[in-house]
Motif scaffolding. Structure first.
Motif, PDB file in Angstrom:
ATOM      1  N   SER A  11      20.877  36.212  46.005  1.00  0.00           N
ATOM      2  CA  SER A  11      19.601  35.617  45.730  1.00  0.00           C
ATOM      3  C   SER A  11      19.613  34.226  46.791  1.00  0.00           C
ATOM      4  O   SER A  11      20.566  33.840  47.414  1.00  0.00           O
ATOM      5  CB  SER A  11      19.255  34.890  43.823  1.00  0.00           C
ATOM      6  N   ASN A  12      18.716  33.337  46.090  1.00  0.00           N
ATOM      7  CA  ASN A  12      18.344  31.817  47.100  1.00  0.00           C
ATOM      8  C   ASN A  12      19.708  31.389  46.015  1.00  0.00           C
ATOM      9  O   ASN A  12      19.386  30.022  47.017  1.00  0.00           O
ATOM     10  CB  ASN A  12      17.115  31.623  46.834  1.00  0.00           C
ATOM     11  N   ARG A  13      20.788  31.490  46.042  1.00  0.00           N
ATOM     12  CA  ARG A  13      21.677  30.460  45.089  1.00  0.00           C
ATOM     13  C   ARG A  13      22.437  31.027  45.509  1.00  0.00           C
ATOM     14  O   ARG A  13      23.375  32.126  46.063  1.00  0.00           O
ATOM     15  CB  ARG A  13      21.623  31.165  43.136  1.00  0.00           C
ATOM     16  N   ARG A  14      23.759  30.515  44.961  1.00  0.00           N
ATOM     17  CA  ARG A  14      25.585  31.257  45.255  1.00  0.00           C
ATOM     18  C   ARG A  14      25.980  32.577  44.018  1.00  0.00           C
ATOM     19  O   ARG A  14      25.946  32.436  43.185  1.00  0.00           O
ATOM     20  CB  ARG A  14      26.226  29.972  45.109  1.00  0.00           C
ATOM     21  N   GLU A  15      26.412  33.447  45.216  1.00  0.00           N
ATOM     22  CA  GLU A  15      26.507  34.810  44.057  1.00  0.00           C
ATOM     23  C   GLU A  15      28.315  34.495  45.370  1.00  0.00           C
ATOM     24  O   GLU A  15      28.330  34.799  46.406  1.00  0.00           O
ATOM     25  CB  GLU A  15      25.894  35.420  45.120  1.00  0.00           C
ATOM     26  N   GLY A  16      28.782  34.792  44.752  1.00  0.00           N
ATOM     27  CA  GLY A  16      30.588  35.493  45.115  1.00  0.00           C
ATOM     28  C   GLY A  16      31.611  35.590  44.262  1.00  0.00           C
ATOM     29  O   GLY A  16      31.110  36.633  43.072  1.00  0.00           O
ATOM     30  N   TRP A  17      32.514  35.961  45.315  1.00  0.00           N
ATOM     31  CA  TRP A  17      34.594  36.987  43.888  1.00  0.00           C
ATOM     32  C   TRP A  17      33.571  37.867  43.226  1.00  0.00           C
ATOM     33  O   TRP A  17      33.580  37.972  42.641  1.00  0.00           O
ATOM     34  CB  TRP A  17      34.549  35.605  43.788  1.00  0.00           C
ATOM     35  N   PRO A  18      32.918  38.596  44.178  1.00  0.00           N
ATOM     36  CA  PRO A  18      32.788  40.745  43.895  1.00  0.00           C
ATOM     37  C   PRO A  18      34.320  40.618  43.706  1.00  0.00           C
ATOM     38  O   PRO A  18      35.067  40.698  43.814  1.00  0.00           O
ATOM     39  CB  PRO A  18      31.954  40.859  45.094  1.00  0.00           C
ATOM     40  N   TYR A  19      33.842  41.934  42.224  1.00  0.00           N
ATOM     41  CA  TYR A  19      34.865  43.009  41.893  1.00  0.00           C
ATOM     42  C   TYR A  19      34.299  44.097  41.761  1.00  0.00           C
ATOM     43  O   TYR A  19      33.337  44.017  40.443  1.00  0.00           O
ATOM     44  CB  TYR A  19      35.810  42.344  40.982  1.00  0.00           C
ATOM     45  N   LEU A  20      34.613  45.312  42.081  1.00  0.00           N
ATOM     46  CA  LEU A  20      33.706  46.748  41.591  1.00  0.00           C
ATOM     47  C   LEU A  20      34.721  47.513  40.790  1.00  0.00           C
ATOM     48  O   LEU A  20      35.967  47.824  40.601  1.00  0.00           O
ATOM     49  CB  LEU A  20      33.977  47.299  43.121  1.00  0.00           C
ATOM     50  N   SER A  21      34.392  47.690  39.651  1.00  0.00           N
ATOM     51  CA  SER A  21      35.277  48.806  38.805  1.00  0.00           C
ATOM     52  C   SER A  21      35.103  49.703  38.970  1.00  0.00           C
ATOM     53  O   SER A  21      35.111  50.190  40.566  1.00  0.00           O
ATOM     54  CB  SER A  21      33.828  49.086  36.957  1.00  0.00           C
ATOM     55  N   PRO A  22      36.321  50.439  38.841  1.00  0.00           N
ATOM     56  CA  PRO A  22      37.320  51.599  39.135  1.00  0.00           C
ATOM     57  C   PRO A  22      36.312  52.771  39.862  1.00  0.00           C
ATOM     58  O   PRO A  22      36.235  53.449  40.700  1.00  0.00           O
ATOM     59  CB  PRO A  22      38.726  51.916  38.654  1.00  0.00           C
ATOM     60  N   ASP A  23      35.320  53.201  38.593  1.00  0.00           N
ATOM     61  CA  ASP A  23      34.296  53.814  38.923  1.00  0.00           C
ATOM     62  C   ASP A  23      33.150  53.924  39.929  1.00  0.00           C
ATOM     63  O   ASP A  23      32.501  54.996  40.425  1.00  0.00           O
ATOM     64  CB  ASP A  23      33.884  54.311  37.596  1.00  0.00           C
ATOM     65  N   GLY A  24      33.095  52.347  40.163  1.00  0.00           N
ATOM     66  CA  GLY A  24      32.135  52.047  41.420  1.00  0.00           C
ATOM     67  C   GLY A  24      30.851  51.896  41.179  1.00  0.00           C
ATOM     68  O   GLY A  24      29.835  51.738  41.931  1.00  0.00           O
ATOM     69  N   LEU A  25      30.422  51.762  39.944  1.00  0.00           N
ATOM     70  CA  LEU A  25      29.602  51.520  38.815  1.00  0.00           C
ATOM     71  C   LEU A  25      29.144  50.809  38.518  1.00  0.00           C
ATOM     72  O   LEU A  25      27.424  50.412  38.208  1.00  0.00           O
ATOM     73  CB  LEU A  25      29.105  52.567  37.689  1.00  0.00           C
ATOM     74  N   ALA A  26      29.639  49.008  38.690  1.00  0.00           N
ATOM     75  CA  ALA A  26      29.718  48.296  37.896  1.00  0.00           C
ATOM     76  C   ALA A  26      29.995  47.253  39.362  1.00  0.00           C
ATOM     77  O   ALA A  26      31.392  47.534  39.504  1.00  0.00           O
ATOM     78  CB  ALA A  26      29.850  47.987  36.874  1.00  0.00           C
ATOM     79  N   LEU A  27      28.981  46.363  39.435  1.00  0.00           N
ATOM     80  CA  LEU A  27      30.057  45.389  39.986  1.00  0.00           C
ATOM     81  C   LEU A  27      29.924  44.047  39.373  1.00  0.00           C
ATOM     82  O   LEU A  27      29.086  43.390  39.397  1.00  0.00           O
ATOM     83  CB  LEU A  27      28.684  45.224  41.538  1.00  0.00           C
ATOM     84  N   TYR A  28      31.167  42.504  38.984  1.00  0.00           N
ATOM     85  CA  TYR A  28      30.748  41.498  38.549  1.00  0.00           C
ATOM     86  C   TYR A  28      31.375  41.026  39.827  1.00  0.00           C
ATOM     87  O   TYR A  28      31.893  40.782  40.951  1.00  0.00           O
ATOM     88  CB  TYR A  28      32.713  42.121  37.231  1.00  0.00           C
ATOM     89  N   TYR A  29      30.874  39.802  39.339  1.00  0.00           N
ATOM     90  CA  TYR A  29      30.875  38.638  40.324  1.00  0.00           C
ATOM     91  C   TYR A  29      30.238  37.128  39.702  1.00  0.00           C
ATOM     92  O   TYR A  29      29.652  37.425  38.394  1.00  0.00           O
ATOM     93  CB  TYR A  29      29.872  38.671  41.625  1.00  0.00           C
ATOM     94  N   GLU A  30      30.252  36.181  40.535  1.00  0.00           N
ATOM     95  CA  GLU A  30      29.831  34.976  39.920  1.00  0.00           C
ATOM     96  C   GLU A  30      28.778  34.687  40.477  1.00  0.00           C
ATOM     97  O   GLU A  30      28.275  34.926  41.515  1.00  0.00           O
ATOM     98  CB  GLU A  30      31.540  33.953  40.137  1.00  0.00           C
ATOM     99  N   SER A  31      28.032  33.584  39.965  1.00  0.00           N
ATOM    100  CA  SER A  31      26.983  32.974  40.390  1.00  0.00           C
ATOM    101  C   SER A  31      26.606  31.758  39.709  1.00  0.00           C
ATOM    102  O   SER A  31      26.758  31.896  38.653  1.00  0.00           O
ATOM    103  CB  SER A  31      25.610  33.641  40.252  1.00  0.00           C
TER     104      SER A  31
END
Length: 108
Positions: A11-31
């Protein structure tokens, strides 16, 4: 392999530190785009590995308006580990378990 930005997340904000779940279906991140002060942890899900991420939601955690950062999901998918920034030069590691509502995470 192609390299591209995840326009469905960025987005026009700050997104970072992604973590993909072991099954590849969920992406966790900070914003910092969740409307609350500081950074929060978000999750974006998809139906299959071929789909784009969607259904972005901010996780509900009670860290007294501190900044939640660097998410990491346990292999079982039941616990989320993350850092909490309490202020200048002060970080702590937290763990929470998924609550009764899907994608809701409360500290234990």
């Amino acid at each position: 392999a192609s390299i591209r930005p995840l326009d469905e997340i960025n987005s026009n904000r700050r997104e970072g530190w992604p973590y993909l779940s072991p099954d590849g279906l969920a992406l966790y991140y900070e914003s910092d785009g969740g409307g609350a002060p500081g950074e929060d942890i978000f999750v974006a899900v998809r139906a299959s590995r071929e789909d784009v991420f969607g259904d972005v939601q901010r996780l509900s955690m009670n860290t007294e308006d501190n900044k939640e950062r660097t998410p990491w999901l346990s292999v079982s998918g039941n616990r989320l580990y993350f850092s909490v920034d309490y202020g200048p030069k002060t970080l702590g590691i937290w763990v929470c378990s998924k609550g009764p509502v899907l994608r809701e995470c409360l500290p234990r």
